[in-house]
Design a protein around this motif. Structure first.
Motif, PDB file in Angstrom:
ATOM      1  N   LYS A 115       0.698  -1.472  -0.039  1.00  0.00           N
ATOM      2  CA  LYS A 115       0.287  -0.291   0.150  1.00  0.00           C
ATOM      3  C   LYS A 115       1.049   1.606  -0.093  1.00  0.00           C
ATOM      4  O   LYS A 115       2.057   0.792   0.679  1.00  0.00           O
ATOM      5  N   GLU A 116       0.530   2.542  -0.665  1.00  0.00           N
ATOM      6  CA  GLU A 116       0.981   3.443  -0.861  1.00  0.00           C
ATOM      7  C   GLU A 116       0.358   4.428   0.578  1.00  0.00           C
ATOM      8  O   GLU A 116      -0.251   4.590   1.147  1.00  0.00           O
ATOM      9  N   CYS A 117       2.311   5.315   0.738  1.00  0.00           N
ATOM     10  CA  CYS A 117       1.326   5.888   2.476  1.00  0.00           C
ATOM     11  C   CYS A 117       0.850   6.983   1.455  1.00  0.00           C
ATOM     12  O   CYS A 117       1.139   8.386   0.154  1.00  0.00           O
ATOM     13  N   SER A 118      -0.166   7.861   2.537  1.00  0.00           N
ATOM     14  CA  SER A 118      -1.090   9.442   1.499  1.00  0.00           C
ATOM     15  C   SER A 118      -0.090  10.467   2.173  1.00  0.00           C
ATOM     16  O   SER A 118      -0.974  11.284   1.772  1.00  0.00           O
ATOM     17  N   CYS A 119       0.331  10.293   3.559  1.00  0.00           N
ATOM     18  CA  CYS A 119       1.384  11.802   3.595  1.00  0.00           C
ATOM     19  C   CYS A 119       1.749  12.510   3.200  1.00  0.00           C
ATOM     20  O   CYS A 119       2.871  12.432   1.999  1.00  0.00           O
ATOM     21  N   PRO A 120       1.423  14.045   3.428  1.00  0.00           N
ATOM     22  CA  PRO A 120       2.625  15.050   2.480  1.00  0.00           C
ATOM     23  C   PRO A 120       4.090  14.707   3.147  1.00  0.00           C
ATOM     24  O   PRO A 120       4.561  14.024   4.253  1.00  0.00           O
ATOM     25  N   PRO A 121       4.941  15.645   2.378  1.00  0.00           N
ATOM     26  CA  PRO A 121       5.704  15.670   2.298  1.00  0.00           C
ATOM     27  C   PRO A 121       6.724  15.899   3.662  1.00  0.00           C
ATOM     28  O   PRO A 121       5.840  17.029   4.196  1.00  0.00           O
ATOM     29  N   GLY A 122       7.505  15.289   4.209  1.00  0.00           N
ATOM     30  CA  GLY A 122       8.027  15.719   5.287  1.00  0.00           C
ATOM     31  C   GLY A 122       7.572  15.217   6.466  1.00  0.00           C
ATOM     32  O   GLY A 122       7.872  15.243   7.535  1.00  0.00           O
ATOM     33  N   THR A 123       5.754  14.725   6.532  1.00  0.00           N
ATOM     34  CA  THR A 123       5.036  14.194   7.601  1.00  0.00           C
ATOM     35  C   THR A 123       5.695  13.356   8.641  1.00  0.00           C
ATOM     36  O   THR A 123       5.732  13.298   9.631  1.00  0.00           O
ATOM     37  N   VAL A 124       5.742  12.148   7.841  1.00  0.00           N
ATOM     38  CA  VAL A 124       6.567  10.827   8.507  1.00  0.00           C
ATOM     39  C   VAL A 124       7.813  11.215   9.785  1.00  0.00           C
ATOM     40  O   VAL A 124       7.768  10.840  10.276  1.00  0.00           O
ATOM     41  N   GLN A 125       8.754  12.437   9.275  1.00  0.00           N
ATOM     42  CA  GLN A 125       9.943  12.544   9.874  1.00  0.00           C
ATOM     43  C   GLN A 125       9.727  13.430  11.001  1.00  0.00           C
ATOM     44  O   GLN A 125       9.577  13.505  11.707  1.00  0.00           O
ATOM     45  N   LYS A 126       7.905  13.989  11.053  1.00  0.00           N
ATOM     46  CA  LYS A 126       7.471  15.178  11.671  1.00  0.00           C
ATOM     47  C   LYS A 126       6.557  14.323  13.126  1.00  0.00           C
ATOM     48  O   LYS A 126       6.872  14.411  14.277  1.00  0.00           O
ATOM     49  N   TYR A 127       6.718  13.175  12.367  1.00  0.00           N
ATOM     50  CA  TYR A 127       5.072  12.114  13.121  1.00  0.00           C
ATOM     51  C   TYR A 127       6.901  11.080  13.527  1.00  0.00           C
ATOM     52  O   TYR A 127       6.592  11.412  14.956  1.00  0.00           O
ATOM     53  N   LEU A 128       7.871  10.451  13.701  1.00  0.00           N
ATOM     54  CA  LEU A 128       8.648  10.795  14.289  1.00  0.00           C
ATOM     55  C   LEU A 128       9.252  11.415  15.541  1.00  0.00           C
ATOM     56  O   LEU A 128       9.550  10.435  16.091  1.00  0.00           O
ATOM     57  N   SER A 129       9.577  12.383  15.358  1.00  0.00           N
ATOM     58  CA  SER A 129      10.105  13.998  15.978  1.00  0.00           C
ATOM     59  C   SER A 129       9.372  13.713  17.033  1.00  0.00           C
ATOM     60  O   SER A 129      10.164  14.770  17.994  1.00  0.00           O
ATOM     61  N   ARG A 130       8.219  13.400  17.169  1.00  0.00           N
ATOM     62  CA  ARG A 130       7.237  13.811  18.568  1.00  0.00           C
ATOM     63  C   ARG A 130       7.643  12.770  19.398  1.00  0.00           C
ATOM     64  O   ARG A 130       7.970  13.184  20.480  1.00  0.00           O
ATOM     65  N   ILE A 131       8.963  11.234  19.715  1.00  0.00           N
ATOM     66  CA  ILE A 131       9.159  10.770  19.952  1.00  0.00           C
ATOM     67  C   ILE A 131      10.934  11.584  19.912  1.00  0.00           C
ATOM     68  O   ILE A 131      11.684  11.082  19.375  1.00  0.00           O
ATOM     69  N   SER A 132      11.514  11.549  21.584  1.00  0.00           N
ATOM     70  CA  SER A 132      12.779  12.952  21.727  1.00  0.00           C
ATOM     71  C   SER A 132      13.727  11.639  21.216  1.00  0.00           C
ATOM     72  O   SER A 132      13.765  10.128  21.925  1.00  0.00           O
ATOM     73  N   GLY A 133      15.414  12.476  20.684  1.00  0.00           N
ATOM     74  CA  GLY A 133      16.615  11.163  20.018  1.00  0.00           C
ATOM     75  C   GLY A 133      16.743  10.622  21.767  1.00  0.00           C
ATOM     76  O   GLY A 133      17.590   9.645  21.580  1.00  0.00           O
ATOM     77  N   PRO A 134      16.845  11.214  22.836  1.00  0.00           N
ATOM     78  CA  PRO A 134      17.313  10.422  24.435  1.00  0.00           C
ATOM     79  C   PRO A 134      16.354   9.056  24.589  1.00  0.00           C
ATOM     80  O   PRO A 134      17.196   8.443  24.883  1.00  0.00           O
ATOM     81  N   LEU A 135      15.310   9.726  24.148  1.00  0.00           N
ATOM     82  CA  LEU A 135      14.253   8.669  24.851  1.00  0.00           C
ATOM     83  C   LEU A 135      14.975   7.320  23.837  1.00  0.00           C
ATOM     84  O   LEU A 135      14.409   6.060  23.981  1.00  0.00           O
ATOM     85  N   MET A 136      14.714   7.249  22.414  1.00  0.00           N
ATOM     86  CA  MET A 136      14.725   6.944  21.239  1.00  0.00           C
ATOM     87  C   MET A 136      15.864   5.678  21.821  1.00  0.00           C
ATOM     88  O   MET A 136      16.172   4.790  21.364  1.00  0.00           O
ATOM     89  N   ASP A 137      17.004   6.747  22.095  1.00  0.00           N
ATOM     90  CA  ASP A 137      18.687   5.990  22.511  1.00  0.00           C
ATOM     91  C   ASP A 137      18.504   5.394  23.669  1.00  0.00           C
ATOM     92  O   ASP A 137      19.269   4.087  23.988  1.00  0.00           O
ATOM     93  N   ARG A 138      17.597   5.112  24.825  1.00  0.00           N
ATOM     94  CA  ARG A 138      17.299   4.361  25.840  1.00  0.00           C
ATOM     95  C   ARG A 138      16.578   3.469  25.202  1.00  0.00           C
ATOM     96  O   ARG A 138      16.555   2.181  25.789  1.00  0.00           O
ATOM     97  N   ILE A 139      16.616   2.719  24.250  1.00  0.00           N
ATOM     98  CA  ILE A 139      15.210   2.512  23.187  1.00  0.00           C
ATOM     99  C   ILE A 139      16.220   1.465  22.354  1.00  0.00           C
ATOM    100  O   ILE A 139      17.143   1.443  21.740  1.00  0.00           O
ATOM    101  N   ASP A 140      16.218  -0.529  23.062  1.00  0.00           N
ATOM    102  CA  ASP A 140      17.729  -1.179  22.330  1.00  0.00           C
ATOM    103  C   ASP A 140      17.648  -1.246  20.776  1.00  0.00           C
ATOM    104  O   ASP A 140      18.734  -1.933  20.381  1.00  0.00           O
ATOM    105  N   LEU A 141      16.361  -2.150  20.930  1.00  0.00           N
ATOM    106  CA  LEU A 141      15.212  -2.807  19.300  1.00  0.00           C
ATOM    107  C   LEU A 141      14.761  -1.838  18.828  1.00  0.00           C
ATOM    108  O   LEU A 141      13.769  -2.011  19.260  1.00  0.00           O
ATOM    109  N   HIS A 142      15.419  -1.456  17.647  1.00  0.00           N
ATOM    110  CA  HIS A 142      14.468  -0.987  16.419  1.00  0.00           C
ATOM    111  C   HIS A 142      13.744  -1.812  15.288  1.00  0.00           C
ATOM    112  O   HIS A 142      14.799  -2.346  15.243  1.00  0.00           O
TER     113      HIS A 142
END
Length: 512
Positions: free
Chosen positions: A362-389
Motif C-alpha cells: 500500500k502507498e503512503c498518503s502522507c504529504p512530504p515531511g510528515t513521516v519525519q515530523k511524526y517520528l520527531s514526537r519521540i525525542s532522540g534521548p528517549l529513542m536512544d534508551r530503546i535497545d531494539l528498533h
C-alpha cells in the motif's frame, strides 16, 4: 489509664511501626495528635459508632490519642482499628496485656465491620521486624500478609471478633499460605502463547533477545501487522519470578491497593498497558499522597506503550531517568519516597499518521515531511534508551493459513531462562546487576569485548547511521545477549551484525 497499641505507616513500598498511645482522663473531649491527616481525624466518629453498634461502651471522658513518632504524617483509615482497641483497653473492656503483642490495622465501618486497607504485606514484614507476635487485620488482606513466615496473621471481619480474640473468649486459627502452591497455581496458566502468532519469525527472534537481556524494544509497522499481539505474549517467555522478585512486586501492588483478595502473592510477571491519555503522575507516580505509577506497577515485568507518538511529550520525557536508574524518587517538602521501576519497555507505533509508510503493497498518503515530523514526537534521548528498533511487516495469506505448528512460549522461555542463567553467573558479584541491559558503561567495556573485525564493523555502522555513544553501548549489550542465547563466550561478528540490524529508526529510510 495509658494503653499502647501498634499500627503502621507506609513510606514508599516499606512500612514503619507507629505506636498508638491512648489516655483516658477527666474531661469530655476527644483529641488525636501526632500529625494526623483528615481521614485519621475523622476516625473517632467512625470508632464511636462502631463501638456503640457493637454493643460496647464508648467512654464519655477526655480521650487523647497520640500517634508516635509525631514527625511522620499519618494518612489513611488503617488506624481506625488500633485506635478503637486502644480506647477499649484503656476503658477496661479489652485485656491490656494482649494489645502490645500485635500490630493492628483496619478501617471500621459504622456498624463495626472491618474494611480492607492498602499495604498489608509491607506492614506484615515490619511487624515481624519489630518483634511482634502477630498481625490483626481485615480478612480481605489476610492472605497477602500471611506470606510472611514466622508471623501469626489473624484475619477479622468485625470489631466484636477482634475483642473476642484479645479477651481470650474465642480461639482463632492464624491464616496459613503455602507459597509453593501459590507458584504452582499460576504456572503455565497464561491464555496467550507465542504459537498463536503466525509468521513473524524475525520479530519473535527480536522479542526473545529482548527477554533474554531485559532490553527495551520498539515495534514499528502498519496497522494490523501484529504489534500488540506480539507484545502481549512477551511475558509468557520471560523467566518465572523468583520468591524475592514476587515479594517485591507484591509489595508495590499492595501499597497501590491493586492486589486482589484471592492473591496472596504475585507469581506472574506484571504486564501494564496504559492508554496514551495517561498523565505524568499516573505514569511515574506521585500525587499529594504519593502512590506508585504504572512504571512501578510494571516492576519486574513489562510496560507496553501502544501508539507511542500519541503519548504527550511531557509524559514520555519524565520516563527517561527511571529507564536509566531503574527507580523513581518522588520528593515532597516533608518527605521523599522511592519506588522501584525495573521494567522492560515495549513500545509500538505506526510509521506515519496514515500507517502505510514503507508498506510493501500500500502507498503512503502522507504529504512530504510528515513521516519525519511524526517520528520527531519521540525525542532522540528517549529513542536512544530503546535497545531494539524492529520493523514489523504484514503477514501474507500463506503464513496466516499455514497449519504448521509454531514454536510454543514454553520452548522459547527455556532458551531465555538459560541465557539469564549465564548472566546470573556473570553478575554474581554485583547484587544490583541481574541482566545485560542493566550494565553500566564501565561494565560494558569489561564484559562486551570485541575483536578488530568487530570494531571495524561497528565503526562503519556508527559513521553511516550517526549513532550516539549511548547507542554504541546498546549495540554491545544486545550483541552480548545474542551471544548468551547462542551459548558463546565471545561476541562474534554475526552477533554484532544482528545487533546493528535492530536499529531500524537509525537508518536513512526512516529518518528521511
Amino acid at each position: 489509664m495509658l494503653i499502647k497499641t501498634y499500627g503502621s505507616a507506609l513510606a514508599g513500598v516499606d512500612a514503619l511501626t507507629i505506636t498508638i498511645e491512648v489516655s483516658i482522663g477527666s474531661g469530655n473531649k476527644y483529641h488525636i495528635v501526632g500529625l494526623p491527616d483528615n481521614a485519621v481525624k475523622e476516625s473517632l466518629r467512625r470508632i464511636e459508632s462502631a463501638i456503640q453498634l457493637s454493643g460496647l461502651r464508648m467512654p464519655r471522658q477526655k480521650i487523647v490519642v497520640n500517634l508516635s513518632p509525631a514527625a511522620i504524617k499519618k494518612e489513611g483509615t488503617a488506624y481506625d482499628l488500633p485506635i478503637a482497641i486502644g480506647i477499649l483497653a484503656a476503658s477496661g473492656q479489652v485485656l491490656s496485656e494482649m494489645t502490645d503483642q500485635f500490630m493492628i490495622a483496619g478501617e471500621l465501618s459504622l456498624d463495626g465491620g472491618i474494611q480492607p486497607v492498602k499495604g498489608a504485606l509491607p506492614m506484615a514484614i515490619q511487624a515481624k521486624a519489630a518483634g511482634l507476635k502477630g498481625f490483626i487485620l481485615p480478612t480481605d488482606n489476610s492472605r497477602e500478609a500471611a506470606v510472611v513466615e514466622g508471623l501469626e496473621v489473624y484475619g477479622m471481619r468485625s470489631l466484636n471478633e477482634v475483642i473476642a480474640f484479645l479477651n481470650l473468649k474465642e480461639a482463632f486459627e492464624p491464616v496459613l499460605v503455602n507459597i509453593k502452591n501459590e507458584f504452582l497455581r499460576t504456572l503455565n496458566g497464561n491464555d496467550h502463547d507465542f504459537s498463536d502468532v503466525k509468521g513473524q519469525e524475525n520479530i519473535k527472534r527480536a522479542l526473545e533477545i529482548a527477554a533474554a537481556g531485559g532490553h527495551n524494544m520498539i515495534l514499528i509497522g502498519p496497522p494490523g501487522s501484529g504489534k500488540t499481539m506480539l507484545a502481549k505474549r512477551l511475558p509468557t517467555i520471560l523467566p518465572p519470578l523468583n520468591l524475592d522478585e514476587a515479594l517485591e512486586t507484591t509489595k508495590i501492588h499492595s501499597v497501590a491497593g491493586q492486589l486482589s483478595i484471592a492473591d496472596a502473592l504475585m507469581t506472574e510477571r506484571p504486564y501494564r498497558s496504559p492508554h496514551h491519555s495517561i498523565s505524568d503522575i499516573a505514569l511515574v507516580g506521585g500525587g499529594i499522597n504519593p502512590q506508585p505509577g504504572e512504571i512501578s506497577l510494571a516492576h519486574n515485568g513489562v510496560l507496553f506503550l501502544d501508539e507511542l507518538p500519541e503519548f504527550k511529550r511531557s509524559v514520555l520525557e519524565v520516563m527517561r531517568q527511571p529507564l536509566e536508574d531503574r527507580k523513581v524518587v518522588i520528593s515532597r517538602s516533608r518527605m521523599s519516597v522511592e519506588y522501584p521501576a525495573s521494567f522492560m519497555l515495549i513500545a509500538s507505533m505506526n510509521p506515519c499518521p496514515c500507517g502505510f509508510y514503507n508498506h510493501p503493497e500500500k502507498e503512503c498518503s502522507c504529504p512530504p515531511g510528515t513521516v519525519q515530523k511524526y517520528l520527531s514526537r519521540i525525542s532522540g534521548p528517549l529513542m536512544d534508551r530503546i535497545d531494539l528498533h524492529v520493523e514489523v511487516t504484514p503477514v501474507d495469506f500463506n503464513q496466516l493459513s499455514s497449519l504448521h505448528p509454531a514454536e510454543k512460549s514454553l520452548v522459547v522461555r527455556e532458551r531465555v531462562t538459560s541465557a539469564r542463567g549465564i548472566q546470573d553467573i556473570r553478575f554474581a558479584a554485583y547484587p544490583k546487576l541481574h541482566y545485560n541491559a542493566q550494565m553500566s558503561p564501565n561494565m560494558v567495556r569489561k564484559v562486551c569485548i570485541i575483536d578488530n573485525e568487530g570494531r571495524m564493523l561497528i565503526k562503519k555502522a556508527m559513521e553511516r547511521l550517526s549513532l550516539s555513544a549511548r547507542a554504541y553501548d546498546r549495540i554491545l549489550k544486545v550483541s552480548r545477549t545474542i551471544a548468551d542465547i547462542e551459548g558463546s563466550s565471545t561476541i562474534e561478528l554475526e552477533h554484532l551484525a544482528e545487533a546493528i540490524h535492530y536499529r531500524s529508526l537509525d537508518r536513512h529510510n526512516w529518518t528521511g
